[in-house]
Design a protein around this motif. Structure first.
Motif, PDB file in Angstrom:
ATOM      1  N   LYS A 103      13.569  34.362  29.545  1.00  0.00           N
ATOM      2  CA  LYS A 103      14.030  33.945  30.869  1.00  0.00           C
ATOM      3  C   LYS A 103      14.433  35.159  31.695  1.00  0.00           C
ATOM      4  CE  LYS A 103      15.351  29.241  29.593  1.00  0.00           C
ATOM      5  NZ  LYS A 103      14.213  28.443  30.030  1.00  0.00           N
ATOM      6  N   VAL A 141      25.057  27.887  35.747  1.00  0.00           N
ATOM      7  CA  VAL A 141      24.093  27.581  34.697  1.00  0.00           C
ATOM      8  C   VAL A 141      23.938  28.771  33.758  1.00  0.00           C
ATOM      9  CG1 VAL A 141      21.735  26.798  34.231  1.00  0.00           C
ATOM     10  CG2 VAL A 141      22.880  26.111  36.348  1.00  0.00           C
ATOM     11  N   LYS A 143      21.804  30.343  30.494  1.00  0.00           N
ATOM     12  CA  LYS A 143      20.535  30.172  29.786  1.00  0.00           C
ATOM     13  C   LYS A 143      20.369  31.244  28.715  1.00  0.00           C
ATOM     14  CE  LYS A 143      18.169  27.999  33.645  1.00  0.00           C
ATOM     15  NZ  LYS A 143      16.954  27.878  34.466  1.00  0.00           N
ATOM     16  N   VAL A 153      19.889  25.713  27.647  1.00  0.00           N
ATOM     17  CA  VAL A 153      20.395  25.730  29.016  1.00  0.00           C
ATOM     18  C   VAL A 153      21.686  24.920  29.086  1.00  0.00           C
ATOM     19  CG1 VAL A 153      19.939  25.029  31.399  1.00  0.00           C
ATOM     20  CG2 VAL A 153      18.087  25.967  30.006  1.00  0.00           C
ATOM     21  N   GLU A 185      22.956  31.810  36.114  1.00  0.00           N
ATOM     22  CA  GLU A 185      22.387  31.604  37.450  1.00  0.00           C
ATOM     23  C   GLU A 185      23.064  30.515  38.251  1.00  0.00           C
ATOM     24  OE1 GLU A 185      18.163  30.863  36.768  1.00  0.00           O
ATOM     25  OE2 GLU A 185      18.491  28.718  36.963  1.00  0.00           O
ATOM     26  N   GLU A 186      22.809  30.597  39.534  1.00  0.00           N
ATOM     27  CA  GLU A 186      23.329  29.670  40.520  1.00  0.00           C
ATOM     28  C   GLU A 186      22.859  28.250  40.187  1.00  0.00           C
ATOM     29  OE1 GLU A 186      21.833  28.900  45.130  1.00  0.00           O
ATOM     30  OE2 GLU A 186      20.890  30.387  43.853  1.00  0.00           O
ATOM     31  N   TYR A 187      23.744  27.280  40.379  1.00  0.00           N
ATOM     32  CA  TYR A 187      23.409  25.875  40.149  1.00  0.00           C
ATOM     33  C   TYR A 187      22.709  25.342  41.400  1.00  0.00           C
ATOM     34  CZ  TYR A 187      24.195  20.877  39.452  1.00  0.00           C
ATOM     35  OH  TYR A 187      24.025  19.531  39.314  1.00  0.00           O
ATOM     36  N   MET A 188      21.561  24.725  41.210  1.00  0.00           N
ATOM     37  CA  MET A 188      20.812  24.191  42.357  1.00  0.00           C
ATOM     38  C   MET A 188      20.831  22.666  42.303  1.00  0.00           C
ATOM     39  SD  MET A 188      17.457  26.648  42.554  1.00  0.00           S
ATOM     40  CE  MET A 188      16.759  26.295  40.955  1.00  0.00           C
ATOM     41  N   GLU A 192      13.714  17.263  40.857  1.00  0.00           N
ATOM     42  CA  GLU A 192      12.899  18.140  40.009  1.00  0.00           C
ATOM     43  C   GLU A 192      11.467  17.647  39.971  1.00  0.00           C
ATOM     44  OE1 GLU A 192      14.315  19.392  36.150  1.00  0.00           O
ATOM     45  OE2 GLU A 192      16.378  19.017  36.807  1.00  0.00           O
ATOM     46  N   LYS A 214      14.785  14.116  31.499  1.00  0.00           N
ATOM     47  CA  LYS A 214      15.189  14.925  30.338  1.00  0.00           C
ATOM     48  C   LYS A 214      16.361  14.351  29.555  1.00  0.00           C
ATOM     49  CE  LYS A 214      13.104  19.312  30.986  1.00  0.00           C
ATOM     50  NZ  LYS A 214      12.913  20.149  32.165  1.00  0.00           N
ATOM     51  N   MET A 273      12.644  22.886  41.543  1.00  0.00           N
ATOM     52  CA  MET A 273      13.703  22.083  42.144  1.00  0.00           C
ATOM     53  C   MET A 273      13.416  22.054  43.636  1.00  0.00           C
ATOM     54  SD  MET A 273      16.640  20.580  41.278  1.00  0.00           S
ATOM     55  CE  MET A 273      17.911  21.298  40.250  1.00  0.00           C
ATOM     56  N   LEU A 282      12.745  26.563  38.706  1.00  0.00           N
ATOM     57  CA  LEU A 282      13.781  26.407  37.678  1.00  0.00           C
ATOM     58  C   LEU A 282      13.383  27.194  36.444  1.00  0.00           C
ATOM     59  CD1 LEU A 282      14.429  22.565  37.704  1.00  0.00           C
ATOM     60  CD2 LEU A 282      16.189  24.303  37.988  1.00  0.00           C
ATOM     61  N   GLU A 283      12.101  27.050  36.088  1.00  0.00           N
ATOM     62  CA  GLU A 283      11.616  27.722  34.881  1.00  0.00           C
ATOM     63  C   GLU A 283      10.098  27.711  34.883  1.00  0.00           C
ATOM     64  OE1 GLU A 283      11.829  25.664  31.197  1.00  0.00           O
ATOM     65  OE2 GLU A 283      11.358  23.736  32.087  1.00  0.00           O
TER      66      GLU A 283
HETATM   67  P1  AMP Z   1      15.034  24.611  31.842  1.00  0.00           P
HETATM   68  O1  AMP Z   1      14.870  24.594  30.340  1.00  0.00           O
HETATM   69  O2  AMP Z   1      15.203  25.958  32.443  1.00  0.00           O
HETATM   70  O3  AMP Z   1      14.065  23.703  32.550  1.00  0.00           O
HETATM   71  O4  AMP Z   1      16.383  23.836  32.088  1.00  0.00           O
HETATM   72  C1  AMP Z   1      16.559  22.522  31.625  1.00  0.00           C
HETATM   73  C2  AMP Z   1      17.130  21.694  32.731  1.00  0.00           C
HETATM   74  O5  AMP Z   1      18.368  22.255  33.170  1.00  0.00           O
HETATM   75  C3  AMP Z   1      16.266  21.658  33.984  1.00  0.00           C
HETATM   76  O6  AMP Z   1      15.259  20.711  33.906  1.00  0.00           O
HETATM   77  C4  AMP Z   1      17.297  21.327  35.033  1.00  0.00           C
HETATM   78  O7  AMP Z   1      17.567  19.940  35.023  1.00  0.00           O
HETATM   79  C5  AMP Z   1      18.509  22.055  34.550  1.00  0.00           C
HETATM   80  N1  AMP Z   1      18.616  23.365  35.222  1.00  0.00           N
HETATM   81  C6  AMP Z   1      18.101  24.540  34.827  1.00  0.00           C
HETATM   82  N2  AMP Z   1      18.391  25.524  35.704  1.00  0.00           N
HETATM   83  C7  AMP Z   1      19.129  24.955  36.674  1.00  0.00           C
HETATM   84  C8  AMP Z   1      19.740  25.435  37.879  1.00  0.00           C
HETATM   85  N3  AMP Z   1      19.684  26.709  38.230  1.00  0.00           N
HETATM   86  N4  AMP Z   1      20.396  24.550  38.640  1.00  0.00           N
HETATM   87  C9  AMP Z   1      20.497  23.257  38.291  1.00  0.00           C
HETATM   88  N5  AMP Z   1      19.950  22.739  37.182  1.00  0.00           N
HETATM   89  C10 AMP Z   1      19.276  23.573  36.378  1.00  0.00           C
END
Ligand code: AMP
Ligand code: GLY
Length: 423
Positions: A103, A141, A143, A153, A185-188, A192, A214, A273, A282-283
């Motif tokens: 990441k 957040v 990770k 996460v 990281e910043e929460y968004m 999705e 999820k 997002m 997001l990823e």
């Molecule tokens: P990821 O494995 O990075 O997809 O993260 C799993 C879940 O965490 C995502 O599907 C989002 O619902 C949530 N998430 C990850 N990053 C953020 C972020 N910066 N802000 C808000 N929610 C996040």
């Protein structure tokens, strides 16, 4: 052609199904596969991390194309090893799979190439991360840098929670070496969307969008899971958003990877997002999503082999990707208790009901064939997918088909696709 698929979940079943429709293919192998995949492929008892055995098997059986499904072998460089055996392989090599495998790498790439994503910092020392949190805004957040089975996460609402999160990830090593580094990281906020794309190292072609669910429980409650259900397309992913993402996210990402000397061939899955400030990443995943593949692939009109070969050969620019003008919904049937503790070994009834039904699919995730018949063998057991002219019709049909299946401790969410009522 002979094709070998590496993996043994619902995603690989959906891939195997798409491959089985290709007139070019006369034999499919799957390592290790599962009880459902065994209906369309010959399953071979080799595990996905056993690269040398996979290579030897593919060579011995003169396989023409290997398709790698899961993230772990990709990040660990399975494609490089199989190429060493002189095999044609669909999937990113280790250098490119780092897009999902780290990441910190992916965030730094986005920053360098101006690809919209949440603001962040990378830490390789817990004390620095803890000091940073003292001045941070919440929620925030955390990770783990590496692969953590989708569990690395943490969304933290308070300083205390976040401190405990740093402790878990970096000091207690709850996710192993994945936690040697971390991203904060910043929460968004926003909706999705999952967008899967094919890439040949320089060209990127976009598949129809999807949305995952999820959390384990209805109303997005409970623990995070690998995915409890999906729908495709996402009605929130408009033509305007698509145009923005192609220009500002997808194309810049493939170009960035090429420029970094890591040309990406395979599937890039963009987890987006849709924020008030526009779509942000997001990823990235370096593979098909699961259960996204179960709703996207049944709607694809192309011969998947043509598309995959074009990715490997660098000729994707000539391919026109086409999707049916309809919708699909997938409801995951899980074992009660998942993603925590659950029991396995329960006989599954009703699988035969799908055999003669057009537009209904049952993709196996965690199943096993035994003397008693096919039994549950995982947290996520089956993905029940149905197509319809509209999302609502697909959803009604998927929930109808959920009732055809019976096994002890069957658990599923009742609100997959509820969001489409708000579209
Ligand atoms: P990821 O494995 O990075 O997809 O993260 C799993 C879940 O965490 C995502 O599907 C989002 O619902 C949530 N998430 C990850 N990053 C953020 C972020 N910066 N802000 C808000 N929610 C996040
Ligand atoms: N469904 C999310 C994933 O495959 O990572």
């Amino acid at each position: 052609m002979k094709v070998l698929i590496v993996g043994g979940g619902g995603r690989e079943h959906a891939i195997a199904y798409a491959v089985s429709k290709s007139p070019k293919v006369d034999k499919i192998y799957c390592a290790p596969g599962n009880a459902g995949i065994a209906g369309i492929a010959e399953c071979v008892d080799i595990q996905v991390m056993d690269f040398e055995e996979i290579g030897k098997f593919a060579k011995k059986t003169a396989v023409d194309l290997v398709i790698v499904g899961p993230d772990d072998p990709l990040a660990a460089g399975i494609v490089d090893v199989l190429k060493g055996y002189g095999l044609k392989v669909f999937g990113p090599d280790g250098k490119a799979a780092i897009l999902e495998g780290s990441k910190a790498f992916s965030k730094d790439l986005m920053k360098k190439f101006n690809i919209p994503t949440a603001a962040y910092e990378v830490f390789d020392k817990a004390d620095k991360a803890l000091a940073y949190l003292e001045k941070a805004k919440f929620p925030i957040v955390l990770k783990a840098d590496g692969l953590a089975l989708g569990k690395g996460v943490l969304i933290c609402n308070t300083l205390e929670e976040a401190k405990a999160g740093v402790q878990e990830i970096m000091l207690d090593k709850k996710f192993g070496i994945a936690g040697n580094r971390m991203v904060i990281e910043e929460y968004m906020t926003g909706r999705e969307v999952s967008v899967l794309t094919f890439c040949d190292g320089k060209t990127i072609k976009v598949m129809s969008s999807a949305q995952d669910h999820k959390r384990a429980g209805d109303g997005d409650t409970g623990l995070n899971t690998g995915g409890m259900g999906t729908f495709s397309p996402s009605p929130f992913y408009t033509a305007k958003i698509d145009e923005y993402c192609r220009k500002n996210i997808y194309k810049p990402t493939v170009e960035a990877m090429a420029e970094e000397g890591r040309p990406f061939k395979g599937v890039i899955f963009f987890g987006l997002m849709l924020t008030d400030d526009g779509p942000k990443v997001l990823e990235f995943n370096a593979r098909f999503g699961d259960p996204e593949a179960q709703v996207v692939l049944p709607r694809m009109k192309n011969d998947i082999i043509d598309v995959m070969l074009a990715c490997v050969d660098g000729t994707l620019g000539k391919v026109k990707l086409e999707f049916e003008d309809n919708a699909a919904v997938c409801v995951m049937l899980a074992s009660n208790g998942y993603p925590g503790k659950y029991e396995r070994g329960f006989v599954i009834q009703g699988l035969d009901k799908f055999e003669d039904k057009d537009g209904y699919y049952v993709f196996h995730s965690g199943t096993k064939k035994t003397g008693k018949g096919i039994v549950t063998n995982g947290g996520r057991v089956l993905g029940v997918t149905a197509k319809g002219d509209s999302l609502k019709e697909a959803r009604t049909r998927a929930y109808e088909a959920v009732e055809w299946i019976d096994f002890e401790n069957k658990y599923y969410r009742h609100d997959i696709g509820k969001a489409i009522d708000e579209a």
